[in-house]
Write a protein that holds these residues in place. Structure first.
Motif, PDB file in Angstrom:
ATOM      1  N   GLN A 183       0.818  -1.227   0.000  1.00 38.15           N
ATOM      2  CA  GLN A 183       0.000   0.000   0.000  1.00 38.15           C
ATOM      3  C   GLN A 183       0.846   1.269   0.000  1.00 38.15           C
ATOM      4  O   GLN A 183       0.548   2.220  -0.717  1.00 38.15           O
ATOM      5  N   SER A 184       1.929   1.270   0.817  1.00 36.57           N
ATOM      6  CA  SER A 184       2.748   2.484   0.921  1.00 36.57           C
ATOM      7  C   SER A 184       3.416   2.806  -0.419  1.00 36.57           C
ATOM      8  O   SER A 184       3.444   3.964  -0.841  1.00 36.57           O
ATOM      9  N   THR A 185       3.909   1.768  -1.101  1.00 35.82           N
ATOM     10  CA  THR A 185       4.542   1.972  -2.422  1.00 35.82           C
ATOM     11  C   THR A 185       3.521   2.527  -3.405  1.00 35.82           C
ATOM     12  O   THR A 185       3.810   3.457  -4.162  1.00 35.82           O
ATOM     13  N   ALA A 186       2.318   1.929  -3.372  1.00 38.22           N
ATOM     14  CA  ALA A 186       1.265   2.354  -4.297  1.00 38.22           C
ATOM     15  C   ALA A 186       0.895   3.814  -4.058  1.00 38.22           C
ATOM     16  O   ALA A 186       0.771   4.591  -5.003  1.00 38.22           O
TER      17      ALA A 186
ATOM     18  N   GLY B 238      -4.461  -2.061  -6.729  1.00 30.01           N
ATOM     19  CA  GLY B 238      -4.769  -1.165  -5.611  1.00 30.01           C
ATOM     20  C   GLY B 238      -4.805   0.295  -6.054  1.00 30.01           C
ATOM     21  O   GLY B 238      -5.144   0.588  -7.206  1.00 30.01           O
ATOM     22  N   PRO B 239      -4.392   1.209  -5.153  1.00 31.48           N
ATOM     23  CA  PRO B 239      -4.466   2.643  -5.478  1.00 31.48           C
ATOM     24  C   PRO B 239      -3.586   3.055  -6.658  1.00 31.48           C
ATOM     25  O   PRO B 239      -3.806   4.099  -7.269  1.00 31.48           O
TER      26      PRO B 239
ATOM     27  N   ILE C  39      -3.379   6.089 -11.182  1.00 32.74           N
ATOM     28  CA  ILE C  39      -2.473   6.862 -12.053  1.00 32.74           C
ATOM     29  C   ILE C  39      -3.062   6.922 -13.466  1.00 32.74           C
ATOM     30  O   ILE C  39      -2.931   7.914 -14.171  1.00 32.74           O
ATOM     31  N   PHE C  40      -3.747   5.831 -13.838  1.00 34.24           N
ATOM     32  CA  PHE C  40      -4.367   5.705 -15.151  1.00 34.24           C
ATOM     33  C   PHE C  40      -5.238   6.913 -15.513  1.00 34.24           C
ATOM     34  O   PHE C  40      -5.229   7.371 -16.657  1.00 34.24           O
ATOM     35  N   TYR C  41      -5.963   7.490 -14.525  1.00 33.45           N
ATOM     36  CA  TYR C  41      -6.883   8.605 -14.811  1.00 33.45           C
ATOM     37  C   TYR C  41      -6.156   9.875 -15.261  1.00 33.45           C
ATOM     38  O   TYR C  41      -6.771  10.766 -15.824  1.00 33.45           O
ATOM     39  N   PHE C  42      -4.872   9.970 -14.939  1.00 31.46           N
ATOM     40  CA  PHE C  42      -4.098  11.128 -15.397  1.00 31.46           C
ATOM     41  C   PHE C  42      -3.133  10.737 -16.508  1.00 31.46           C
ATOM     42  O   PHE C  42      -2.840  11.559 -17.366  1.00 31.46           O
ATOM     43  N   HIS C  43      -2.646   9.503 -16.460  1.00 30.92           N
ATOM     44  CA  HIS C  43      -1.651   9.067 -17.451  1.00 30.92           C
ATOM     45  C   HIS C  43      -2.253   8.980 -18.856  1.00 30.92           C
ATOM     46  O   HIS C  43      -1.663   9.495 -19.816  1.00 30.92           O
ATOM     47  N   VAL C  44      -3.399   8.358 -18.985  1.00 30.82           N
ATOM     48  CA  VAL C  44      -4.002   8.167 -20.319  1.00 30.82           C
ATOM     49  C   VAL C  44      -4.373   9.517 -20.977  1.00 30.82           C
ATOM     50  O   VAL C  44      -4.032   9.730 -22.141  1.00 30.82           O
ATOM     51  N   PRO C  45      -5.038  10.453 -20.249  1.00 32.65           N
ATOM     52  CA  PRO C  45      -5.307  11.747 -20.906  1.00 32.65           C
ATOM     53  C   PRO C  45      -4.029  12.449 -21.378  1.00 32.65           C
ATOM     54  O   PRO C  45      -4.038  13.107 -22.426  1.00 32.65           O
TER      55      PRO C  45
END
Lengths: 56, 220
Positions: A9-12, B32-33, B37-43
């Motif tokens: 989680q921390s890395t993500a 996970g979270p 990043i996809f929501y900013f990377h793809v645009p």
């Protein structure tokens, strides 16, 4: 079955924050450079106009 | 005035897109979270393609009409192209490190995106070496067309060659409806930002030409 994330989680979170910071930093630097260029040009344009008016 | 409204609109849209990307969209189960990043990377990637298409269009119109306003469109888009191709690559690298275990792999999609970024940079390097405005505009069209040509190769590279890059989610039908909404919000917000940045940059380019003209008048 729900698959659990294999990435700590921390890395993500760190990566997520870093990616968003890169995007915003890039955009803000671009806008800042654009604004400062605009100010410089407007000043130069005014000086040139004044000089030419003085000549004529 | 219109440009300022566009600026405010894009700022509001980006704040809404941030909410959708970080809060509204559900967390993906495998990444996970990190998947957010996809929501900013793809645009960013889509905008780098848009920039290349505008550069190519500007170059073509300049050659046909011989009007420098089209050259202005080309080089203003190329500047934005440098920005968006860089942010798309860097955000991709940040995503790739924990998922692939490497910041970069020379596969077809990533290489094509790197080539696109280098073409934008080469476009400006060539222009910097040419003193005449007309010659600058005419010769740099070569890189403008190459950048435009890179777009279809870049987009279809994941089908044409074996690549590590994820398959497209747009039109694939496999995206969660909430994720799709967040993604579309991001696309809209960055589209507005692109329109604002391009119109603002074009206005500055017009100022640059005016200054250049008055300098020539003063020197004569």
């Amino acid at each position: 079955m729900i698959q659990q994330s294999t990435i700590p989680q921390s890395t993500a979170f760190d990566s997520l924050v870093a990616a968003y910071v890169v995007v915003f930093a890039g955009i803000f630097i671009f806008i800042w450079l654009m604004m400062s260029r605009q100010r410089r040009l407007e000043k130069k344009l005014q000086t040139l106009r004044d000089d030419l008016r003085g000549k004529s | 005035m219109g440009r300022q409204i566009l600026g405010v609109l894009s700022l509001v849209a980006i704040l809404i897109a941030l909410y959708f990307a970080l809060v509204y969209a559900p967390t993906e189960s495998t990444m996970g979270p990190l998947q957010r990043i996809f929501y900013f990377h793809v645009p960013q990637g889509i905008l780098s393609y848009t920039c290349a298409l505008f550069v190519g269009f500007g170059c073509l119109m300049f050659l046909v009409k011989n009007d420098l306003k089209w050259d202005r469109l080309a080089y203003c888009s190329a500047e934005l192209g440098v920005l968006f191709s860089t942010t798309s690559m860097v955000t991709g690298m940040i995503w790739a490190k924990p998922v692939w275990g490497a910041w970069w792999v020379f596969d077809a999609r990533l290489t094509a995106q790197l080539v696109l970024a280098l073409l934008f940079v080469s476009y400006f390097m060539l222009r910097a070496y040419l003193p005449e405005r007309e010659k600058k505009a005419r010769l740099s069209t070569v890189f403008g067309f190459l950048a435009m040509l890179d777009v279809p190769i870049n987009y279809f590279s994941i089908w044409l060659w074996t690549t590590q890059h994820p398959q497209p989610v747009i039109g694939g039908g496999g995206m969660d409806p909430q994720m799709r909404t967040a993604f579309l919000m991001s696309i809209t917000a960055f589209g507005l930002l692109y329109a604002y940045l391009l119109t603002h940059r074009l206005a500055i380019a017009k100022l640059e030409d005016e200054v250049e003209y008055l300098e020539q008048v003063q020197a004569a």
